[in-house]
Design a protein around this motif. Structure first.
Motif, mmCIF file in Angstrom:
data_model
loop_
_atom_site.group_PDB
_atom_site.id
_atom_site.type_symbol
_atom_site.label_atom_id
_atom_site.label_comp_id
_atom_site.label_asym_id
_atom_site.label_seq_id
_atom_site.Cartn_x
_atom_site.Cartn_y
_atom_site.Cartn_z
ATOM 1 N N PRO A 267 35.584 -22.554 -7.999
ATOM 2 C CA PRO A 267 34.171 -22.248 -7.699
ATOM 3 C C PRO A 267 34.001 -21.466 -6.398
ATOM 4 O O PRO A 267 33.148 -20.577 -6.307
ATOM 5 C CB PRO A 267 33.520 -23.627 -7.574
ATOM 6 C CG PRO A 267 34.413 -24.549 -8.303
ATOM 7 C CD PRO A 267 35.790 -23.995 -8.174
ATOM 8 N N MET A 268 34.846 -21.772 -5.407
ATOM 9 C CA MET A 268 34.723 -21.069 -4.130
ATOM 10 C C MET A 268 35.009 -19.581 -4.294
ATOM 11 O O MET A 268 34.315 -18.737 -3.738
ATOM 12 C CB MET A 268 35.722 -21.649 -3.127
ATOM 13 C CG MET A 268 35.094 -22.413 -2.011
ATOM 14 S SD MET A 268 36.344 -23.215 -1.004
ATOM 15 C CE MET A 268 36.584 -21.967 0.248
ATOM 16 N N ILE A 269 36.043 -19.282 -5.063
ATOM 17 C CA ILE A 269 36.394 -17.871 -5.264
ATOM 18 C C ILE A 269 35.256 -17.157 -5.991
ATOM 19 O O ILE A 269 34.872 -16.045 -5.656
ATOM 20 C CB ILE A 269 37.729 -17.759 -6.032
ATOM 21 C CG1 ILE A 269 38.863 -18.208 -5.111
ATOM 22 C CG2 ILE A 269 37.968 -16.343 -6.523
ATOM 23 C CD1 ILE A 269 40.156 -18.492 -5.826
ATOM 24 N N GLN A 270 34.680 -17.852 -6.967
ATOM 25 C CA GLN A 270 33.555 -17.238 -7.679
ATOM 26 C C GLN A 270 32.388 -16.999 -6.744
ATOM 27 O O GLN A 270 31.746 -15.949 -6.792
ATOM 28 C CB GLN A 270 33.137 -18.147 -8.822
ATOM 29 C CG GLN A 270 34.157 -18.090 -9.949
ATOM 30 C CD GLN A 270 33.541 -18.543 -11.233
ATOM 31 O OE1 GLN A 270 32.858 -19.560 -11.265
ATOM 32 N NE2 GLN A 270 33.768 -17.801 -12.285
ATOM 33 N N ALA A 271 32.129 -17.982 -5.889
ATOM 34 C CA ALA A 271 31.035 -17.808 -4.930
ATOM 35 C C ALA A 271 31.338 -16.627 -4.016
ATOM 36 O O ALA A 271 30.446 -15.866 -3.648
ATOM 37 C CB ALA A 271 30.828 -19.085 -4.113
ATOM 38 N N PHE A 272 32.613 -16.491 -3.659
ATOM 39 C CA PHE A 272 33.007 -15.384 -2.783
ATOM 40 C C PHE A 272 32.735 -14.042 -3.466
ATOM 41 O O PHE A 272 32.229 -13.108 -2.852
ATOM 42 C CB PHE A 272 34.487 -15.528 -2.419
ATOM 43 C CG PHE A 272 34.919 -14.588 -1.329
ATOM 44 C CD1 PHE A 272 34.319 -14.635 -0.081
ATOM 45 C CD2 PHE A 272 35.928 -13.664 -1.561
ATOM 46 C CE1 PHE A 272 34.716 -13.772 0.929
ATOM 47 C CE2 PHE A 272 36.326 -12.797 -0.559
ATOM 48 C CZ PHE A 272 35.720 -12.849 0.694
ATOM 49 N N ILE A 273 33.063 -13.982 -4.752
ATOM 50 C CA ILE A 273 32.798 -12.743 -5.497
ATOM 51 C C ILE A 273 31.290 -12.474 -5.535
ATOM 52 O O ILE A 273 30.831 -11.358 -5.313
ATOM 53 C CB ILE A 273 33.373 -12.841 -6.929
ATOM 54 C CG1 ILE A 273 34.904 -12.936 -6.854
ATOM 55 C CG2 ILE A 273 32.953 -11.639 -7.772
ATOM 56 C CD1 ILE A 273 35.561 -13.311 -8.164
ATOM 57 N N ILE A 274 30.517 -13.548 -5.782
ATOM 58 C CA ILE A 274 29.059 -13.395 -5.847
ATOM 59 C C ILE A 274 28.512 -12.844 -4.525
ATOM 60 O O ILE A 274 27.534 -12.107 -4.510
ATOM 61 C CB ILE A 274 28.390 -14.754 -6.194
ATOM 62 C CG1 ILE A 274 28.726 -15.139 -7.633
ATOM 63 C CG2 ILE A 274 26.880 -14.696 -5.999
ATOM 64 C CD1 ILE A 274 28.284 -16.520 -8.011
ATOM 65 N N SER A 275 29.184 -13.187 -3.416
ATOM 66 C CA SER A 275 28.663 -12.762 -2.120
ATOM 67 C C SER A 275 28.704 -11.245 -1.951
ATOM 68 O O SER A 275 28.119 -10.709 -1.024
ATOM 69 C CB SER A 275 29.417 -13.461 -0.985
ATOM 70 O OG SER A 275 30.686 -12.867 -0.804
ATOM 71 N N PHE A 276 29.404 -10.549 -2.821
ATOM 72 C CA PHE A 276 29.427 -9.080 -2.773
ATOM 73 C C PHE A 276 28.501 -8.482 -3.824
ATOM 74 O O PHE A 276 28.565 -7.310 -4.116
ATOM 75 C CB PHE A 276 30.849 -8.546 -2.974
ATOM 76 C CG PHE A 276 31.771 -8.948 -1.863
ATOM 77 C CD1 PHE A 276 31.723 -8.290 -0.645
ATOM 78 C CD2 PHE A 276 32.653 -9.999 -2.024
ATOM 79 C CE1 PHE A 276 32.553 -8.667 0.400
ATOM 80 C CE2 PHE A 276 33.482 -10.387 -0.990
ATOM 81 C CZ PHE A 276 33.428 -9.720 0.222
#
Lengths: 278, 311, 442
Positions: B49-58
């Motif tokens: 989930p963290m990696i997905q959130a990181f992607i969403i941040s862009f």
């Protein structure tokens, strides 16, 4: 002089105790008041600030008899989840903490930083990805969604590692030479010595699950499966907050925990003073 | 407990090299086996989930539209120009800078007060632990009543003592202090217990020896208690710093971020942006900025306490 | 060695249960997403989420669902009431994950944001052919539209009025306000009364002009009417800018009047304990229809007519009241829009609304129901009904509404609590709103 310091000490202790107790006294006594009375006396210094004018059990009757919100079922659901999670958390996290405290293995530091990161990231931002994951796993509206994601308890690993490090390494090495497996060392030497820490972590994990509100609210759809805190939130609506019922329901859901804590803390305090770590 | 007797320092072990080699290898394997369950769970339920959130941040990601467009570092760049975000960081740090030392000292003080084993002390320990157990929402309501400017108990008492009155919850300059007091009230009992555990690990004979040497209570505290408690202090400091900077729950129940946004902490800001303004991408970027800051602080703290806490 | 085996077993079991969870979950999901409509017997399972209300509201919803299921044996409805404060968080998370309920309750001012994002379906055709739209209150219906298409179906209309404490009025010799909704007191009259009623030394404040300083949608709902009453608007008619509207001379006058209640006349308190009106801590309070039931249930000794009265909202340049509220819509992702519409049609039909309004005492969204409920033409309900039918205004319709709502909340906090200069605060609110509108237009 000595008597004076003792007096000062007890005055301080009682003063702090009062500060700690006032809200809970207000809650418990408030649960025996009618809604109309609760805030009537809440704003001036007099005896009825805490003590009800007219005692009533109506709030308890309302809360317990409410068929639409069966409070004991919610408490039961929550108890089931909290106990399950606590047992599993203690087991898996103590294992990891043991490895971090006492064993050398590859990527140890990397993994530790990863754990730290997991503790630092605000849950609000992983909520949607997490929900998506639950959705993909088919765990929406399923208790698995409450249990599995809660099993990693970074705080717990920290806390236990702290304790395990105090245990002398030579004790374990001796056991190794005697042919004990690592698991046996962990299970029959390290864990018994760390009982106080395990109880601390157990209490905290249990409380965290007892109080969990947001995640169950998001992943559970069937209200009969719901957790107690979500059920309590339903006493507030646009029209206003049913304070009398909230206080009664909170008293019902808090008192067992307090009694449980009283019971465990005895053991916990003993645990600390007799663990006799060298 | 036969094992205890056969303690031998590792370096003097008179056993063959073959044994030490297998010792090392089995240790590695055991280490991996012991952390494996946690590592697997960590990867699935936290990192993924963290990696997905990181992607969403862009991305420019409107929460309810499912339309996502990649916009590079725009979210991050805009955040550094966002007055509200910067203000929220200030609020979070103000909270942490007050709470970490004050709460630490209070809970250590309580632990010292109740350190001795006695019935009365264990009774008081339980009482001091009560705020940890009680529902935050109920506690916040009581505090609101106590703080209330014109109707509250606190001001009634202050007036009776002819002291200046306060209005915590309606004065943007002091509202955060109201949150701080509730926060410390709620958590001090918990850290008291952590400190108690640490204090109980200090061997009593050290104090006896110091007493024989004529060291007073205060000197004993500074020359025995504090140094030997360093590990616990480090632990409490790191944990409370992380928790304090991530403050949100107390704010929701006590002030909702007000008055005039003066108690809006970064996590509250992130929540509002993500779920009320529905700018998930922007909120995720804010979360990762906060993440980076807290991670750096934690690593520095760990370095500072390094002598006792590895990593 | 045995222990090692046990732990291995444990771990295998864990992984096993994980996998089992996945597979069973997948099959569940398959039936959720596609299967349920076409499963044996042709029974369709609808999901319906709404924000939980008080006991009466929850009960009447359950009755309505039961009635619907009896009439439509091939449709099952799974209704989930969700705690009021976090309903939208849950709904939006589910929408983000592409897993929303078929039917959901949406607060009308947020409609534009949902419709603009494509989260909900237009029900324009259904409503126009089968929804008897001419019977729906005009102001209410316009709040259900975005880009001239109907997206939501209303059940009841919300309304607020001026509640006043008769005992305090009598004590201070203040005449009771006008109860004629067509001829209410002016804000000047209200201020005069508030000054006489104000008695902070004894813990009584004159007025709570707009439900203090709350969270969520409350502030916008209660505070925008003050702007309208002074002749101001929040946004331009086409919803493209706040400049020239929220900072117009009329708006500044309204905001200044509001600030003066706190700062100059000191007849309002920034902090109030829960239920201040019912416990006699404020003499005049603006509150909603829902407060009637709350007061009746929880303050049996504080009686309407004897201890407190209800008067229409004050006017300044004109009469204005807020409207809008929770209405029902269909998710774009719903696999069963036909069945979902049937459910909505049932609940928002004459009978459905009548059942609901009679149980809750709310103002029905249909003229025909209002006509058939005699108590709505009597005091005090006539005040709410007349306001809703003649003087109600919708909050602005724009996809940027979440920001408008937030800006309103902050604006009134800035001037009410922090005593900021009214013009500067309004200018800042305009800037925030316009920036967001520009963003949503791209």
């Amino acid at each position: 002089m000595k008597a004076l310091t003792q007096l000062a000490r007890y005055t301080l202790m009682i003063f702090v105790a009062l500060i700690a107790l006032i809200p809970i006294l207000w809650m418990v006594f408030g649960s025996f008041r009618s809604h109309q009375e609760i805030f009537e006396y809440a704003t001036s210094l007099n005896i009825h600030l805490i003590i009800p004018v007219e005692w009533t059990l109506q709030n308890y009757v309302d809360v317990i008899m409410d068929e639409r919100n069966p409070i004991f079922q919610f408490i039961g659901n929550t108890l089931f989840i909290a106990v399950t999670v606590t047992v599993l958390v203690l087991f898996f996290n103590s294992m990891a903490a043991f490895a971090f405290a006492k064993l050398n293995f590859p990527f140890k530091n990397v993994l530790f930083i990863c754990l730290m990161s997991a503790m630092i990231i605000p849950g609000e931002v992983t909520l949607v990805p997490n929900y998506l994951l639950m959705n993909d796993l088919g765990w929406v509206d399923d208790y698995k969604a409450l249990i599995f994601p809660s099993l990693v308890n970074v705080f717990g690993i920290f806390l236990l590692r702290q304790f395990f490090e105090e245990i002398p390494k030579d004790m374990m090495e001796a056991a190794r030479i005697d042919g004990a497996s690592w698991f046996r060392i962990y299970w029959s030497i390290v864990l018994p010595l760390a009982v106080p820490a395990l109880i601390t972590l157990g209490i905290i994990t249990f409380l965290a699950n007892w109080d969990s509100y947001f995640w169950p609210l998001i992943v559970l759809n069937d209200d009969s499966k719901q957790m107690i805190q979500v059920a309590l939130a339903n006493f507030s609506s646009l029209a206003g907050t049913e304070w009398a019922k909230i206080l009664a329901a909170n008293t019902i859901s808090t008192l067992p925990i307090l009694i449980g804590f009283l019971f465990v803390q005895k053991y916990y305090i003993q645990g600390i003073s007799t663990s006799g770590m060298k | 407990m036969e094992l205890k007797k056969s303690i031998t320092p590792k370096k003097n072990l008179s056993i063959s090299n073959k044994f030490s080699m297998s010792y090392g290898k089995s240790e590695k394997l055991a280490g991996i086996a012991f952390v494996l369950p946690i590592a697997v769970l960590l990867i699935i339920f936290m990192f993924y989930p963290m990696i997905q959130a990181f992607i969403i941040s862009f991305q420019d990601f409107n929460l309810i539209s499912q339309k996502k467009t990649f916009i590079g570092f725009d979210n991050y760049i805009n955040l550094f120009k966002d007055k509200e975000f910067i203000a929220s960081l200030k609020h979070s740090f103000y909270f942490a800078m007050v709470v970490v030392p004050v709460q630490g000292i209070i809970s250590l003080g309580l632990a010292l007060l109740l350190q001795k084993k006695s019935r009365i002390n264990s009774f008081f320990r339980t009482i001091y632990f009560i705020p940890v157990v009680i529902s935050t929402a109920v506690a916040a309501t009581v505090f609101e009543l106590i703080y209330s400017k014109d109707f509250g108990l606190l001001n009634a008492i202050l007036e009776a003592l002819h002291l200046p009155t306060v209005n915590f919850l309606s004065n943007p300059d002091t509202a955060m202090n109201g949150v701080i007091i509730l926060g410390i009230w709620k958590a001090a009992g918990f850290f008291m217990i952590i400190f108690l555990a640490g204090l109980n690990n200090i061997p009593a004979d050290l104090y006896e020896a110091a007493h024989v040497d004529g060291a007073g209570k205060i000197r004993q505290f500074f020359s025995i208690t504090l140094p030997l408690l360093k590990r616990t202090i480090a632990f409490v400091a790191i944990i409370t710093t992380i928790d304090a900077i991530k403050l949100s729950a107390l704010v929701y129940v006590l002030t909702g971020g007000g008055p005039s946004g003066s108690t809006e902490t970064t996590v509250v800001y992130i929540f509002r942006t993500a779920f009320e303004q529905m700018s998930m991408g922007y909120a995720s970027a804010a979360a990762f900025i906060l993440f980076a800051i807290v991670l750096i602080i934690s690593l520095i703290q760990m370095k500072l306490f390094k002598s006792d806490v590895e990593y | 060695m045995k222990k090692k085996l046990t732990i291995m077993m444990f771990f295998i079991m864990l992984v096993g249960s994980l996998l089992a969870g996945c597979s069973s979950g997948n099959s569940d999901q398959a039936s959720d997403n596609a299967g349920d409509g076409n499963s044996e017997g042709g029974v369709v399972q609808l999901t319906f989420w709404r924000n939980a209300g008080n006991d009466v509201e929850n009960k009447v919803y359950e009755d309505l669902i039961k009635g619907f299921e009896e009439q439509n044996p091939n449709i099952k409805v799974k209704m989930t009431p969700i705690p009021f404060g976090d309903y939208e968080t849950k709904l939006r998370t589910a929408l983000a994950a592409g897993n929303p309920p078929d039917v959901m309750a949406i607060d009308s001012p947020n409609l534009a944001a949902y419709a603009d994002a494509g989260a909900i379906k237009s029900i324009d055709e259904y409503m126009k052919s089968e929804g008897n739209v001419d019977d729906i209150l005009e102001g209410t219906l316009s709040g259900m539209k975005y880009n001239d298409e109907i997206y939501l179906a209303p059940i009841v209309e919300s309304g607020i009025a001026m509640f006043y404490n008769k005992n305090l009025f009598e004590e201070k010799g203040v005449p009771f306000p006008s109860e004629d909704p067509n001829n209410p007191w002016t804000w000047e009259q209200v201020l005069e009364a508030a000054k006489k009623l104000n008695d902070p030394a004894n813990g009584v404040y004159g007025i709570d002009p707009a439900q203090g300083f709350g969270d969520g949608e409350g502030p916008a709902y209660f505070k925008m009417p003050i702007l309208w009453q002074f002749g101001a608007e929040v946004l331009s008619q086409d919803g493209t800018t706040a400049d020239g509207y929220l900072n117009s001379p009329e708006a500044i006058e309204a905001l200044q009047f509001y600030q003066d209640l706190y700062e100059k006349h000191k007849v309002a308190a920034v902090e109030l304990p829960p239920d201040p009106f019912a416990t006699g801590k404020v003499a005049i309070s603006m509150d909603g229809t829902w407060a009637l039931a709350h007061l009746k249930n929880n303050f049996p000794d504080f009686k309407l007519g004897e201890d407190f009265g209800i008067a229409p909202l004050p006017k300044a340049k004109q009469k204005a009241a807020p409207n809008g509220g929770w209405a029902l819509g269909i998710a774009s992702k719903s696999e069963h829009p036909e069945e979902a519409w049937k459910l909505i049609q049932y609940i928002t039909s004459y009978e459905g609304i009548k059942t609901y309004a009679e149980a809750t005492g709310d103002i029905p969204a249909r003229y025909s129901v209002a006509e058939d409920m005699p108590e709505l033409n009597e005091y005090p309900k006539n005040i709410f009904v007349t306001q809703a039918q003649n003087y109600a205004e919708n909050r602005p319709v724009t996809p940027a509404y979440p920001t408008v709502s937030k800006a309103m909340k902050e604006l009134f906090e800035d001037i009410g609590i922090s005593g900021r200069n009214v013009e500067a605060a309004a200018a800042e609110a305009v800037e925030k709103i316009d920036k967001e509108i520009k963003k949503t237009q791209n």
